[in-house]
Write an enzyme that holds these catalytic residues in place. Sequence first.
Site, PDB file in Angstrom:
ATOM      1  N   HIS A   1       0.888   5.268   1.132  1.00 33.91           N
ATOM      2  CA  HIS A   1       0.256   6.314   1.941  1.00 33.91           C
ATOM      3  C   HIS A   1       0.319   7.646   1.192  1.00 33.91           C
ATOM      4  O   HIS A   1       1.390   8.016   0.687  1.00 33.91           O
ATOM      5  CB  HIS A   1       1.013   6.514   3.258  1.00 33.91           C
ATOM      6  CG  HIS A   1       1.001   5.352   4.193  1.00 33.91           C
ATOM      7  ND1 HIS A   1       0.194   5.300   5.298  1.00 33.91           N
ATOM      8  CD2 HIS A   1       1.715   4.190   4.208  1.00 33.91           C
ATOM      9  CE1 HIS A   1       0.404   4.167   5.964  1.00 33.91           C
ATOM     10  NE2 HIS A   1       1.327   3.470   5.319  1.00 33.91           N
TER      11      HIS A   1
ATOM     12  N   HIS B   1       0.846  -1.204   0.000  1.00 33.42           N
ATOM     13  CA  HIS B   1       0.000   0.000   0.000  1.00 33.42           C
ATOM     14  C   HIS B   1       0.872   1.241   0.000  1.00 33.42           C
ATOM     15  O   HIS B   1       2.003   1.225   0.508  1.00 33.42           O
ATOM     16  CB  HIS B   1      -0.952   0.014   1.192  1.00 33.42           C
ATOM     17  CG  HIS B   1      -0.254  -0.116   2.520  1.00 33.42           C
ATOM     18  ND1 HIS B   1       0.180  -1.329   3.016  1.00 33.42           N
ATOM     19  CD2 HIS B   1       0.084   0.803   3.443  1.00 33.42           C
ATOM     20  CE1 HIS B   1       0.751  -1.146   4.197  1.00 33.42           C
ATOM     21  NE2 HIS B   1       0.717   0.153   4.478  1.00 33.42           N
TER      22      HIS B   1
HETATM   23  P1  5GP Z   1       1.682   0.458   7.463  1.00 36.08           P
HETATM   24  O1  5GP Z   1       2.270   0.825   8.792  1.00 36.08           O
HETATM   25  O2  5GP Z   1       1.516  -1.024   7.298  1.00 36.08           O
HETATM   26  O3  5GP Z   1       2.416   1.098   6.315  1.00 36.08           O
HETATM   27  O4  5GP Z   1       0.269   1.156   7.449  1.00 36.08           O
HETATM   28  C1  5GP Z   1      -0.938   0.506   7.673  1.00 36.08           C
HETATM   29  C2  5GP Z   1      -2.000   1.579   7.743  1.00 36.08           C
HETATM   30  O5  5GP Z   1      -3.255   0.957   7.641  1.00 36.08           O
HETATM   31  C3  5GP Z   1      -1.987   2.370   9.066  1.00 36.08           C
HETATM   32  O6  5GP Z   1      -1.816   3.746   8.785  1.00 36.08           O
HETATM   33  C4  5GP Z   1      -3.346   2.068   9.679  1.00 36.08           C
HETATM   34  O7  5GP Z   1      -3.935   3.167  10.320  1.00 36.08           O
HETATM   35  C5  5GP Z   1      -4.164   1.616   8.482  1.00 36.08           C
HETATM   36  N1  5GP Z   1      -5.184   0.632   8.796  1.00 36.08           N
HETATM   37  C6  5GP Z   1      -5.035  -0.487   9.548  1.00 36.08           C
HETATM   38  N2  5GP Z   1      -6.179  -1.181   9.608  1.00 36.08           N
HETATM   39  C7  5GP Z   1      -7.090  -0.485   8.867  1.00 36.08           C
HETATM   40  C8  5GP Z   1      -8.472  -0.709   8.558  1.00 36.08           C
HETATM   41  O8  5GP Z   1      -9.094  -1.684   8.958  1.00 36.08           O
HETATM   42  N3  5GP Z   1      -9.058   0.220   7.762  1.00 36.08           N
HETATM   43  C9  5GP Z   1      -8.399   1.315   7.278  1.00 36.08           C
HETATM   44  N4  5GP Z   1      -9.077   2.160   6.505  1.00 36.08           N
HETATM   45  N5  5GP Z   1      -7.094   1.552   7.555  1.00 36.08           N
HETATM   46  C10 5GP Z   1      -6.449   0.662   8.357  1.00 36.08           C
END
Ligand code: 5GP
Length: 137
Positions: free
Chosen positions: A101, A99
């Site tokens: 951001h 993903h």
């Molecule tokens: P990572 O740290 O893996 O790059 O980011 C994961 C992101 O996914 C985090 O910013 C977190 O807030 C978001 N996230 C985690 N679970 C969910 C969810 O169930 N729904 C949404 N919309 N975002 C999520």
Amino acid sequence: MEDTVFAKIIRRELPADIVYEDADTLAFLDIHPNNPGHTLVVPKKPFRNIFDIDDETLTATWRAVRKIARAVQAATGAEGLNVNTNNGSAAGQVVFHYHVHIIPRFADDGFRLWPGKAYPSAAASAALAEKIRHALA
Ligand code: 5GP
């Protein structure tokens, strides 16, 4: 590849504030935004991160990212955007479905960029550059 919350959102098994969809990608608001409008862009095809994603999916994802970034900027009035990916637990990755951001930024939002570090010597940076060139060869 394990099932993730993002796979569930893609399958509409979990709710999300979806802002964009095309054949290859989906984008929705992050549930815990760094700033309002923080958006995640995910490929529908599951990959863990930069280490395993294929070129075609990467290209499709980033094509969508650029389009959505402009819309997020317009909708939030952001003065800037951080567009980033976390790859691996040590880099802060929590959800192992690739993903990107898109984070709206404002001059007074209180976030600071990571502090820079110094190389111990010019020889040390040259040696590391050589190691990376070797890994690319
Ligand atoms: P990572 O740290 O893996 O790059 O980011 C994961 C992101 O996914 C985090 O910013 C977190 O807030 C978001 N996230 C985690 N679970 C969910 C969810 O169930 N729904 C949404 N919309 N975002 C999520």
